[in-house]
Design a protein around this motif. Structure first.
Motif, short mmCIF file in Angstrom:
data_model
loop_
_atom_site.label_atom_id
_atom_site.label_comp_id
_atom_site.label_asym_id
_atom_site.label_seq_id
_atom_site.Cartn_x
_atom_site.Cartn_y
_atom_site.Cartn_z
N SER A 14 19.29 79.99 60.96
CA SER A 14 20.53 79.25 60.72
C SER A 14 21.32 79.96 59.61
N LEU A 17 22.22 77.63 56.55
CA LEU A 17 21.10 77.39 55.63
C LEU A 17 20.74 78.66 54.88
N THR A 37 29.17 77.34 50.70
CA THR A 37 28.42 77.59 51.93
C THR A 37 28.18 76.32 52.75
N LEU A 38 27.30 75.47 52.29
CA LEU A 38 26.88 74.34 53.11
C LEU A 38 27.93 73.24 53.20
N GLY A 39 27.98 72.65 54.37
CA GLY A 39 28.81 71.47 54.56
C GLY A 39 28.04 70.26 54.09
N LYS A 102 20.93 67.04 63.69
CA LYS A 102 20.45 68.31 64.22
C LYS A 102 19.23 68.09 65.12
N TRP A 126 29.34 75.54 66.04
CA TRP A 126 28.40 75.36 64.92
C TRP A 126 27.14 76.18 65.19
N TYR A 207 31.78 64.41 62.42
CA TYR A 207 32.87 64.44 61.43
C TYR A 207 33.98 63.43 61.75
N LYS A 239 27.44 63.21 56.68
CA LYS A 239 28.71 63.74 56.19
C LYS A 239 29.61 62.66 55.60
N TYR A 325 35.86 72.01 56.27
CA TYR A 325 35.77 73.47 56.28
C TYR A 325 37.15 74.09 56.44
N ARG A 370 33.78 81.16 56.76
CA ARG A 370 33.89 79.71 56.57
C ARG A 370 33.68 79.35 55.11
#
Ligand code: GLU
Length: 393
Positions: A14, A17, A37-39, A102, A126, A207, A239, A325, A370
Motif C-alpha cells: 500500500s 501506508l 501522506t495519510l488521509g 478496507k 485508491w 467520503y 473519515k 486530498y 497526492r
C-alpha cells in the motif's frame, strides 16, 4: 528459492501506508518532516464516542465476541444512519460490519469474484482496490477518468471495456485521490448502464459527508430501486468521525452477498472489535455536531491551501469538492526539475524539502502527486511555502 506465495510476490505494498510509515520513520530520526501522506483526520475522536467506548469496557460488555457480522444494536444504528443520510431503510440481514472499510471491501471481493471475473475501476483509483481484486483472483480493468472531464468516467467509456466477465463496477465518490464528486445525473447514467448489463455496483461512499463549498453528494443507491438492488454500499466512521484507529467499516445491500461476506469475516477476523462496535453505535446515533465542525475545518483548509498550491510553478490542480486530498498534475513541475518519474520526483521533494507526499503512481496517475489536507493549517501553509521554494530554486 523463496517461501513466499505468488500472490504476495505479485502484490504491491500500500503506497499510502508506506509513505506514511516512511515519514514517521524520518521524523523519529529527528528530520524536520511535514507529512501530507495519510488521509487521516488530525482530530481526536469526539468525546461522546470516547465515553461510550469507556462505558462499554467498564460495564464488561466489550469483553466478549459478538456475532461475526456485528451486534444487532450496531446494525440498527447503521440502519438509522441509512435512513438519515440515504433516505431508505434496510433489514439487519442487509448489513455487515467489519474491521475497517478496507476489510469490508476485501470481504466483498472474496465473496463475489471467481477467477478472472472483471472489476471495472476508474483511474485514478485508491491504492488498495486493484490489489484486493487480484488477491481475490479477479481481474482489475482500468478505465481512464480524464482530467479534462474532472476525473470522471462516462457510461460510453465503461461500455468499451465491458465483457462477458465484467462482474463489478467500482465507484468511489467523493473520490480518493481526486476529491471529485459525480452528479446525480452522471451517476444515474452509470447506474442504469450497470443495471442494464447486470453488473454489480460497489459504491465506496466513505467520503460522502466530507463535501465542501455547497457541493452535494448523492449516493448512487438512492437513484432508483433497480440501482439500489444492484449496489453494495461501503461506508464507515473513520473519515467523518475522526475514528481511523477504531477500524469500523460496514456494507449494506443484497442479503445473499452480505451473508457471504459475513461468512468470510467469520473465518478470518471474527467480529469487528467489540469496543469499536459500541463506539460506532454512539457515532451513528449520538450528537453529530463534531462531524460538521471537522467538515468546516477541512473546507477552510481547502479554500486556503488550494489557491496557494495552484500558484506553485508547474503545479496544476483541479479544485476538489470533497474528501480531503489535493491531486495536482505535476507534469510541468517534473519537466522543470528534470524528472520523468513521479515517484522519483516525490522522493526528491521529500529529501530536499521534508514534505512527504504520496506518489500518483500508486493511484494509476503517473503525472500527479497526492497531498492530504487532513492536517493543521500551519503545517499546510509551511508545506506549500517549502514546495514553492523548491520549485523556484
Ligand atoms: N485511506 C487513507 C488514504 O488513502 C488511509 C490509508 C489507506 O488505507 O490507504 O490515505
Amino acid at each position: 528459492m523463496t517461501y513466499l506465495s505468488n500472490r504476495v510476490l505479485t502484490m504491491e505494498e500500500s503506497v499510502t501506508l508506506a509513505a506514511g510509515a516512511r515519514a514517521k520513520e524520518l521524523k523519529a530520526q529527528g528530520r524536520d518532516i511535514l507529512s501530507l501522506t495519510l488521509g487521516e483526520p488530525d482530530f481526536v475522536t469526539p468525546k461522546n464516542i470516547q465515553d461510550a467506548a469507556i462505558k462499554a469496557i467498564q460495564s464488561g460488555k466489550a469483553s466478549f465476541y459478538t456475532v461475526a457480522s456485528g451486534l444487532p444494536e450496531l446494525k440498527d444504528a447503521i440502519n438509522s444512519y441509512m435512513e438519515k443520510f440515504y433516505g431508505y431503510s434496510v433489514d439487519r440481514n442487509q448489513i455487515v460490519a467489519a474491521t475497517g472499510g478496507k476489510y469490508v471491501l476485501y470481504a466483498f471481493f472474496m465473496a463475489v469474484l471467481n477467477p478472472d471475473d472483471e472489476v471495472i475501476i476508474p483511474t485514478p483509483y485508491w491504492v488498495s482496490y486493484a490489489d484486493q481484486v487480484k488477491m481475490a483472483q479477479g481481474q482489475p480493468v482500468f478505465v481512464q477518468a480524464r482530467e479534462e472531464n474532472d476525473f470522471k468516467v462516462t457510461a460510453q467509456q465503461l461500455e468499451t471495456v465491458r465483457t462477458e466477465k465484467t462482474k463489478v463496477l467500482l465507484l468511489n465518490t467523493p473520490s480518493n485521490p481526486t476529491g471529485m464528486i459525480y452528479t446525480a445525473a452522471e451517476l444515474q447514467a452509470l447506474g442504469d448502464w450497470a443495471v442494464a448489463n447486470d453488473i454489480l455496483i460497489l459504491a465506496d461512499d466513505i467520503y460522502g459527508r466530507l463535501v465542501y463549498n455547497g457541493a452535494a453528494f448523492t449516493p448512487i443507491s438512492t437513484l432508483s430501486e433497480a440501482i439500489r438492488k444492484q449496489t453494495i454500499v461501503i461506508n464507515g466512521v473513520a473519515k467523518s468521525y475522526a475514528m481511523t484507529g477504531w477500524r469500523v467499516g460496514f456494507a449494506v445491500g443484497n442479503p445473499e452477498i452480505i451473508a457471504a461476506m459475513s461468512k468470510i469475516i467469520g473465518q478470518t477476523t471474527s467480529n469487528l472489535t467489540t469496543v469499536s462496535q459500541y463506539a460506532a453505535i454512539e457515532a451513528f446515533t449520538g450528537d453529530q455536531s463534531a462531524v460538521e465542525t471537522m467538515r468546516q475545518a477541512f473546507e477552510e483548509r481547502l479554500n486556503t491551501i488550494y489557491p496557494l498550491l495552484n500558484a506553485i510553478p508547474g503545479f496544476e490542480v483541479i479544485k476538489p469538492q470533497g474528501a480531503f486530498y489535493l491531486f495536482p498534475n505535476v507534469k510541468k513541475a517534473m519537466e522543470m526539475k528534470g524528472y520523468t518519474d513521479v515517484t522519483e520526483f516525490t522522493t526528491a521533494i521529500l529529501n530536499e524539502t521534508g514534505i512527504a507526499l504520496v506518489t500518483g503512481a500508486g493511484f494509476g496517475a503517473p503525472e500527479n502527486v497526492r497531498l492530504s489536507y487532513a492536517t493543521d493549517m500551519d503545517t499546510l501553509k509551511e508545506a506549500v511555502d517549502r514546495l514553492q521554494a523548491f520549485m523556484l530554486d
